[in-house]
Design a protein around this motif. Structure first.
Motif, PDB file in Angstrom:
ATOM      1  N   ARG A   9      -7.410  -2.168  -1.586  1.00 26.19           N
ATOM      2  CA  ARG A   9      -7.684  -3.561  -1.919  1.00 26.19           C
ATOM      3  C   ARG A   9      -8.711  -3.483  -3.046  1.00 26.19           C
ATOM      4  N   SER A  64     -14.919 -10.680  -4.451  1.00 28.96           N
ATOM      5  CA  SER A  64     -13.747 -11.087  -5.240  1.00 28.96           C
ATOM      6  C   SER A  64     -12.788  -9.912  -5.323  1.00 28.96           C
ATOM      7  N   SER A  65     -11.497 -10.190  -5.101  1.00 23.55           N
ATOM      8  CA  SER A  65     -10.527  -9.098  -5.019  1.00 23.55           C
ATOM      9  C   SER A  65      -9.175  -9.544  -5.551  1.00 23.55           C
ATOM     10  N   TRP A  66      -8.301  -8.568  -5.738  1.00 20.32           N
ATOM     11  CA  TRP A  66      -6.909  -8.881  -6.035  1.00 20.32           C
ATOM     12  C   TRP A  66      -6.314  -9.600  -4.824  1.00 20.32           C
ATOM     13  N   GLU A  67      -5.375 -10.484  -5.089  1.00 18.93           N
ATOM     14  CA  GLU A  67      -4.732 -11.219  -3.999  1.00 18.93           C
ATOM     15  C   GLU A  67      -3.905 -10.304  -3.120  1.00 18.93           C
ATOM     16  N   ARG A  68      -3.233  -9.342  -3.737  1.00 15.75           N
ATOM     17  CA  ARG A  68      -2.361  -8.443  -2.998  1.00 15.75           C
ATOM     18  C   ARG A  68      -2.920  -7.019  -3.033  1.00 15.75           C
ATOM     19  N   CYS A 127      -8.549 -10.641 -10.101  1.00 15.65           N
ATOM     20  CA  CYS A 127      -9.386 -10.928  -8.932  1.00 15.65           C
ATOM     21  C   CYS A 127      -9.404 -12.432  -8.670  1.00 15.65           C
ATOM     22  N   THR A 128      -8.332 -12.912  -8.059  1.00 20.30           N
ATOM     23  CA  THR A 128      -8.168 -14.348  -7.823  1.00 20.30           C
ATOM     24  C   THR A 128      -8.285 -14.699  -6.343  1.00 20.30           C
ATOM     25  N   SER A 129      -8.755 -13.765  -5.535  1.00 20.67           N
ATOM     26  CA  SER A 129      -8.892 -13.985  -4.101  1.00 20.67           C
ATOM     27  C   SER A 129     -10.252 -13.469  -3.647  1.00 20.67           C
ATOM     28  N   ASP A 180     -12.167 -11.316  -0.183  1.00 21.55           N
ATOM     29  CA  ASP A 180     -11.882 -10.490   0.984  1.00 21.55           C
ATOM     30  C   ASP A 180     -13.206 -10.132   1.654  1.00 21.55           C
TER      31      ASP A 180
END
Length: 323
Positions: A171, A193-197, A300-302, A304
């Protein structure tokens, strides 16, 4: 809109365009994965209890600032021992590691060779696999986060009798908008902030009841795709859902993984710039520039918070185990 099942789960490190070539690739990967699944279900190995159940091997260079948090976090999630290969560090890593060495938690190996990361991993396997049932290969900016369990060992135990290595996906985390950061801040707390997938790349834990496959081509980057063997036939790693990862094919039945590796690749902007200005254990010339930083950052649109369930335990461990 997602074009394939895998696109719902994975963000591909190297984008794969939709078309006949992609469909053929995925069909071939699916068939290969099925064949390997059958072979794995026919495999059973005897289990020997060793000195450690789960250990980690890592090579580091000038990472003293991050070592304590990284070690204490992984102790909380069930790592028994660390084999750390020092690659010409010039910072104060010894004062950080000495208490862990003296207490038998860390084995420190001097590794002055340049760009010899894979060789260090192979050395660790040949030197220490008799001491531990599972041996993982990750970097100091990577934190293994059990999600459905609270222990790496609890996650790995069902794989032990049949599977030679397990691939845990990244992730990927960004800067969380931070230009710089307090030197006392915790990595797992400061960056959410993280990648969505999930990235379709990860790192492997090796079951030492198996041997490392001696085919150099399949194990060119063994920390990413670690092939093992029992007898003569080499076999690929499986992912957290026990799907074989042959030919870089990745499949997951749902979007949520039971375990992940939080990869804090960039951290703050200035930490990233500092990292890129120093020597690297893998690249002779580091290809990661500012453009690469922002290409990564734009994904980084999500958010976690998976590591947060361990945060209070981590803070207590760090306060109790001050060097």
């Amino acid at each position: 809109m997602y074009k394939t099942v895998n696109d719902r789960v994975f963000e591909f490190d190297s984008p794969k365009p939709i078309g006949p070539a992609r469909w053929a690739y995925e069909a071939y990967g699916a068939i290969s994965s099925f064949v390997w699944s059958v072979r794995y279900h026919l495999t059973r190995v005897s289990i020997t209890n060793k000195k450690y159940y789960v250990s980690i091997c890592a090579i580091f260079k000038n990472e003293a600032r991050y070592l304590r948090e990284w070690i204490e976090f992984h102790r909380i999630v069930g790592v028994d021992h660390f084999y750390l290969y020092n690659n010409n560090s010039e910072d104060d890593y010894e004062s950080v590691l000495d208490p862990y060495i003296n207490s038998g938690i860390v084995t420190l190996v001097s590794w002055p060779k340049q760009q010899a990361q894979m060789e260090a991993y192979r050395n660790c396997i040949s030197s220490f696999s008799e001491e531990t049932n599972w041996l993982g290969f990750i970097d100091i900016d990577e934190f293994v986060v059990p999600v459905d369990t609270n222990s790496i060992g609890d996650f790995l135990r069902p794989f032990q009798s049949s599977y030679g290595s397990v691939l845990i996906y990244w992730r990927l985390f960004g800067s969380s908008g931070q230009m710089d950061r307090n030197s006392g801040g915790l990595v797992v707390e400061d960056f959410v902030s993280s990648w969505e997938r999930y990235c379709d790349i990860g790192k492997c834990f090796m079951n030492t009841a198996f041997e490392l496959a001696d085919n150099q081509s399949v194990n060119a980057c063994l920390h990413h795709l670690l092939w093992t063997k029992k007898g003569r036939a080499a076999r690929p790693p499986v992912n957290p859902y026990a799907y074989p990862c042959a030919h870089r094919f990745n499949f997951a039945p749902v979007r949520k993984m039971p375990i992940q590796i939080n990869h804090y690749f960039t951290k703050s902007y200035l930490e990233y710039c500092d990292k890129c200005s120093k020597g690297d254990v893998y690249f002779k010339e580091n290809p990661h520039d500012v453009e690469y930083f922002f290409r990564h950052e734009m994904k980084c649109t999500s958010v976690d918070y998976s590591a947060y369930k361990y945060l209070l335990k981590l803070k207590l461990a760090l306060s109790l185990n001050k060097n």
